[in-house]
Motif scaffolding. Structure first.
Motif, PDB file in Angstrom:
ATOM      1  N   GLU A  90       0.846  -1.200   0.000  1.00 49.79           N
ATOM      2  CA  GLU A  90       0.000   0.000   0.000  1.00 49.79           C
ATOM      3  C   GLU A  90       0.884   1.253   0.000  1.00 49.79           C
ATOM      4  O   GLU A  90       2.064   1.194   0.316  1.00 49.79           O
ATOM      5  CB  GLU A  90      -0.909  -0.013   1.224  1.00 49.79           C
ATOM      6  CG  GLU A  90      -0.148  -0.118   2.532  1.00 49.79           C
ATOM      7  CD  GLU A  90      -1.034  -0.657   3.651  1.00 49.79           C
ATOM      8  OE1 GLU A  90      -2.036  -0.018   3.944  1.00 49.79           O
ATOM      9  OE2 GLU A  90      -0.708  -1.698   4.227  1.00 49.79           O
ATOM     10  N   ASN A  91       0.297   2.385  -0.364  1.00 48.53           N
ATOM     11  CA  ASN A  91       1.165   3.561  -0.530  1.00 48.53           C
ATOM     12  C   ASN A  91       1.164   4.524   0.659  1.00 48.53           C
ATOM     13  O   ASN A  91       1.805   5.553   0.622  1.00 48.53           O
ATOM     14  CB  ASN A  91       0.839   4.293  -1.834  1.00 48.53           C
ATOM     15  CG  ASN A  91      -0.579   4.840  -1.824  1.00 48.53           C
ATOM     16  OD1 ASN A  91      -1.236   4.868  -0.785  1.00 48.53           O
ATOM     17  ND2 ASN A  91      -1.046   5.287  -2.969  1.00 48.53           N
ATOM     18  N   PHE A  92       0.438   4.178   1.725  1.00 48.88           N
ATOM     19  CA  PHE A  92       0.523   4.957   2.969  1.00 48.88           C
ATOM     20  C   PHE A  92       0.169   6.432   2.799  1.00 48.88           C
ATOM     21  O   PHE A  92       0.621   7.270   3.569  1.00 48.88           O
ATOM     22  CB  PHE A  92       1.923   4.853   3.588  1.00 48.88           C
ATOM     23  CG  PHE A  92       2.282   3.471   4.013  1.00 48.88           C
ATOM     24  CD1 PHE A  92       1.566   2.822   5.019  1.00 48.88           C
ATOM     25  CD2 PHE A  92       3.337   2.807   3.414  1.00 48.88           C
ATOM     26  CE1 PHE A  92       1.899   1.537   5.423  1.00 48.88           C
ATOM     27  CE2 PHE A  92       3.673   1.513   3.816  1.00 48.88           C
ATOM     28  CZ  PHE A  92       2.956   0.886   4.817  1.00 48.88           C
ATOM     29  N   ILE A  93      -0.669   6.748   1.805  1.00 47.02           N
ATOM     30  CA  ILE A  93      -0.999   8.153   1.556  1.00 47.02           C
ATOM     31  C   ILE A  93      -1.673   8.789   2.781  1.00 47.02           C
ATOM     32  O   ILE A  93      -1.418   9.940   3.115  1.00 47.02           O
ATOM     33  CB  ILE A  93      -1.882   8.296   0.288  1.00 47.02           C
ATOM     34  CG1 ILE A  93      -2.095   9.762  -0.075  1.00 47.02           C
ATOM     35  CG2 ILE A  93      -3.220   7.595   0.444  1.00 47.02           C
ATOM     36  CD1 ILE A  93      -0.884  10.410  -0.673  1.00 47.02           C
ATOM     37  N   GLU A  94      -2.511   7.988   3.457  1.00 45.40           N
ATOM     38  CA  GLU A  94      -3.213   8.522   4.627  1.00 45.40           C
ATOM     39  C   GLU A  94      -2.213   8.918   5.725  1.00 45.40           C
ATOM     40  O   GLU A  94      -2.328   9.969   6.348  1.00 45.40           O
ATOM     41  CB  GLU A  94      -4.180   7.450   5.139  1.00 45.40           C
ATOM     42  CG  GLU A  94      -5.085   7.943   6.239  1.00 45.40           C
ATOM     43  CD  GLU A  94      -5.921   6.810   6.832  1.00 45.40           C
ATOM     44  OE1 GLU A  94      -6.030   5.729   6.203  1.00 45.40           O
ATOM     45  OE2 GLU A  94      -6.448   7.018   7.938  1.00 45.40           O
ATOM     46  N   PHE A  95      -1.220   8.036   5.954  1.00 46.65           N
ATOM     47  CA  PHE A  95      -0.231   8.335   6.987  1.00 46.65           C
ATOM     48  C   PHE A  95       0.669   9.484   6.555  1.00 46.65           C
ATOM     49  O   PHE A  95       1.097  10.301   7.368  1.00 46.65           O
ATOM     50  CB  PHE A  95       0.585   7.086   7.323  1.00 46.65           C
ATOM     51  CG  PHE A  95      -0.247   6.030   7.993  1.00 46.65           C
ATOM     52  CD1 PHE A  95      -0.777   6.255   9.251  1.00 46.65           C
ATOM     53  CD2 PHE A  95      -0.528   4.841   7.353  1.00 46.65           C
ATOM     54  CE1 PHE A  95      -1.575   5.306   9.876  1.00 46.65           C
ATOM     55  CE2 PHE A  95      -1.321   3.888   7.964  1.00 46.65           C
ATOM     56  CZ  PHE A  95      -1.848   4.120   9.226  1.00 46.65           C
ATOM     57  N   ALA A 115      11.727  11.931   9.644  1.00 46.76           N
ATOM     58  CA  ALA A 115      12.334  10.634   9.333  1.00 46.76           C
ATOM     59  C   ALA A 115      11.280   9.678   8.770  1.00 46.76           C
ATOM     60  O   ALA A 115      11.546   8.921   7.832  1.00 46.76           O
ATOM     61  CB  ALA A 115      12.985  10.038  10.582  1.00 46.76           C
ATOM     62  N   ALA A 116      10.063   9.726   9.326  1.00 46.40           N
ATOM     63  CA  ALA A 116       8.993   8.851   8.845  1.00 46.40           C
ATOM     64  C   ALA A 116       8.621   9.214   7.406  1.00 46.40           C
ATOM     65  O   ALA A 116       8.406   8.336   6.567  1.00 46.40           O
ATOM     66  CB  ALA A 116       7.770   8.957   9.766  1.00 46.40           C
ATOM     67  N   ILE A 162       8.742   6.926   4.009  1.00 46.02           N
ATOM     68  CA  ILE A 162       7.663   6.752   3.025  1.00 46.02           C
ATOM     69  C   ILE A 162       8.228   6.918   1.621  1.00 46.02           C
ATOM     70  O   ILE A 162       7.989   6.101   0.727  1.00 46.02           O
ATOM     71  CB  ILE A 162       6.501   7.741   3.275  1.00 46.02           C
ATOM     72  CG1 ILE A 162       5.732   7.333   4.539  1.00 46.02           C
ATOM     73  CG2 ILE A 162       5.552   7.758   2.066  1.00 46.02           C
ATOM     74  CD1 ILE A 162       4.578   8.261   4.900  1.00 46.02           C
ATOM     75  N   GLU A 163       9.026   7.981   1.429  1.00 40.33           N
ATOM     76  CA  GLU A 163       9.629   8.227   0.113  1.00 40.33           C
ATOM     77  C   GLU A 163      10.556   7.077  -0.287  1.00 40.33           C
ATOM     78  O   GLU A 163      10.638   6.701  -1.454  1.00 40.33           O
ATOM     79  CB  GLU A 163      10.421   9.550   0.107  1.00 40.33           C
ATOM     80  CG  GLU A 163       9.584  10.800   0.377  1.00 40.33           C
ATOM     81  CD  GLU A 163       8.379  10.940  -0.558  1.00 40.33           C
ATOM     82  OE1 GLU A 163       8.502  10.576  -1.734  1.00 40.33           O
ATOM     83  OE2 GLU A 163       7.312  11.380  -0.101  1.00 40.33           O
ATOM     84  N   ALA A 164      11.252   6.526   0.699  1.00 39.33           N
ATOM     85  CA  ALA A 164      12.236   5.474   0.419  1.00 39.33           C
ATOM     86  C   ALA A 164      11.588   4.099   0.273  1.00 39.33           C
ATOM     87  O   ALA A 164      12.241   3.135  -0.127  1.00 39.33           O
ATOM     88  CB  ALA A 164      13.289   5.438   1.533  1.00 39.33           C
TER      89      ALA A 164
END
Ligand SMILES: [Zn+2]
Length: 119
Positions: free
Chosen positions: A2-7, A79-80, A84-86
């Motif tokens: 998943e792409n974690f867009i919400e987080f 850092a989080a 996400i980017e990484a």
């Protein structure tokens, strides 16, 4: 995965909030990217009243303590966002298992699963 867009959105909102709070009591360190320094009180305004100088120093010390906390939170959030980017976000740094969604909801900048949390 998943792409974690919400987080990501939660983290970006948190970053904005923390930077807003920091800018009220600190300024960005021009020499170190991402570093903040507590803004010193302007002791020159206070005309040699020892009580007022003491109050001002105490206020500065309290602000400095808050500043350190806000800056640590901001570093965690940044850092989080970098994870996400990484593409490494949401993975426990200790056991490499996916971090529970409930844990990320409670703390979007979590680096570890529930079993390995340190807080
Ligand atoms: Zn773990």
């Amino acid at each position: 995965m998943e792409n974690f867009i919400e987080f990501k959105n939660l983290l970006l909102a948190e970053k904005t909030r923390l930077e807003g709070e920091l800018s009220g009591i600190a300024h960005k360190n021009p020499d170190i990217k991402g570093d903040w320094e507590p803004s010193a009180p302007d002791l020159n305004i206070v005309v040699a009243d020892p009580d007022e100088v003491a109050d001002s120093i105490e206020k500065f010390e309290n602000q400095a303590a808050i500043e350190v906390e806000l800056e640590a939170e901001l570093m965690n959030v940044t850092a989080a966002l970098t994870r996400i980017e990484a593409g490494t976000y949401g993975t426990c740094t200790i056991c490499k298992a996916p971090i529970e969604e409930a844990r990320l909801r409670a703390n979007p900048s979590a680096r570890t699963c529930i079993a390995h949390r340190e807080e």
